[in-house]
Design a protein around this motif. Structure first.
Motif, PDB file in Angstrom:
ATOM      1  N   HIS A  92       5.304 -14.602  -6.754  1.00 23.07           N
ATOM      2  CA  HIS A  92       4.934 -13.183  -6.593  1.00 23.07           C
ATOM      3  C   HIS A  92       3.980 -13.011  -5.407  1.00 23.07           C
ATOM      4  O   HIS A  92       4.133 -12.067  -4.612  1.00 23.07           O
ATOM      5  N   GLU A  95       6.047 -13.388  -2.283  1.00 16.65           N
ATOM      6  CA  GLU A  95       6.845 -12.177  -2.060  1.00 16.65           C
ATOM      7  C   GLU A  95       5.970 -11.049  -1.527  1.00 16.65           C
ATOM      8  O   GLU A  95       6.365 -10.305  -0.628  1.00 16.65           O
ATOM      9  N   GLU A  96       4.772 -10.931  -2.078  1.00 16.39           N
ATOM     10  CA  GLU A  96       3.841  -9.894  -1.625  1.00 16.39           C
ATOM     11  C   GLU A  96       3.452 -10.127  -0.164  1.00 16.39           C
ATOM     12  O   GLU A  96       3.448  -9.185   0.646  1.00 16.39           O
ATOM     13  N   ARG A  97       3.151 -11.370   0.177  1.00 18.48           N
ATOM     14  CA  ARG A  97       2.808 -11.693   1.566  1.00 18.48           C
ATOM     15  C   ARG A  97       3.995 -11.423   2.484  1.00 18.48           C
ATOM     16  O   ARG A  97       3.836 -10.906   3.595  1.00 18.48           O
ATOM     17  N   SER A  98       5.171 -11.783   2.043  1.00 18.12           N
ATOM     18  CA  SER A  98       6.392 -11.572   2.844  1.00 18.12           C
ATOM     19  C   SER A  98       6.591 -10.063   3.090  1.00 18.12           C
ATOM     20  O   SER A  98       6.939  -9.663   4.201  1.00 18.12           O
ATOM     21  N   ARG A  99       6.382  -9.253   2.046  1.00 16.35           N
ATOM     22  CA  ARG A  99       6.519  -7.819   2.185  1.00 16.35           C
ATOM     23  C   ARG A  99       5.486  -7.273   3.192  1.00 16.35           C
ATOM     24  O   ARG A  99       5.831  -6.443   4.044  1.00 16.35           O
ATOM     25  N   GLN A 100       4.273  -7.794   3.072  1.00 22.35           N
ATOM     26  CA  GLN A 100       3.225  -7.341   3.990  1.00 22.35           C
ATOM     27  C   GLN A 100       3.556  -7.745   5.421  1.00 22.35           C
ATOM     28  O   GLN A 100       3.346  -6.972   6.361  1.00 22.35           O
ATOM     29  N   ASN A 102       6.542  -8.260   6.637  1.00 22.21           N
ATOM     30  CA  ASN A 102       7.693  -7.458   7.074  1.00 22.21           C
ATOM     31  C   ASN A 102       7.265  -6.038   7.438  1.00 22.21           C
ATOM     32  O   ASN A 102       7.884  -5.409   8.283  1.00 22.21           O
ATOM     33  N   MET A 103       6.231  -5.555   6.788  1.00 21.36           N
ATOM     34  CA  MET A 103       5.741  -4.203   7.076  1.00 21.36           C
ATOM     35  C   MET A 103       4.993  -4.185   8.416  1.00 21.36           C
ATOM     36  O   MET A 103       4.968  -3.180   9.115  1.00 21.36           O
ATOM     37  N   ASP A 104       4.371  -5.274   8.728  1.00 19.83           N
ATOM     38  CA  ASP A 104       3.588  -5.351   9.981  1.00 19.83           C
ATOM     39  C   ASP A 104       4.480  -5.443  11.138  1.00 19.83           C
ATOM     40  O   ASP A 104       5.162  -5.197  11.845  1.00 19.83           O
TER      41      ASP A 104
END
Length: 104
Positions: A92, A95-100, A102-104
């Motif tokens: 989790h 995944e959270e780091r990956s989402r962050q 990807n947002m950057d």
């Protein structure tokens, strides 16, 4: 005549005593046979009891082994659940780091 009567009574008394003696002997034999039978039954019951106790001890030993293995498996299960929880939290977080990222 009196002597003859006394002799007949004595003979009759001896005969009665012999019959009582024979009855007592028969009763003694019967009692000894009953005693021997009861001794055999008691011995059989003792052997059977000993056999049951041996089997009971064997089953108790086996049950203690199963309980010990159950404790070991419970510990393993708890360890695996903890590791699974840690890995799940790690996934989790990744995944959270990956989402962050990807947002950057």
């Amino acid at each position: 005549e009196a002597t003859r009567n006394a002799q007949e009574k004595a003979t009759e008394h001896v005969k009665c005593l012999q019959e009582e003696l024979e009855k007592s002997r028969d009763e003694g034999l019967s009692l000894r046979a009953e005693r021997d039978k009861l001794a055999l039954e008691a011995n059989f019951a003792r052997e059977r009891f000993d056999s049951f106790m041996k089997e009971f001890e064997h089953q108790r030993t086996e049950m203690n082994g199963v309980l010990a293995r159950n404790v070991d498996f419970s510990r393993l299960l708890i360890d695996y659940q903890r590791k699974l929880q840690e890995n799940s939290e790690s996934v989790h977080a990744a995944e959270e780091r990956s989402r962050q990222l990807n947002m950057d």
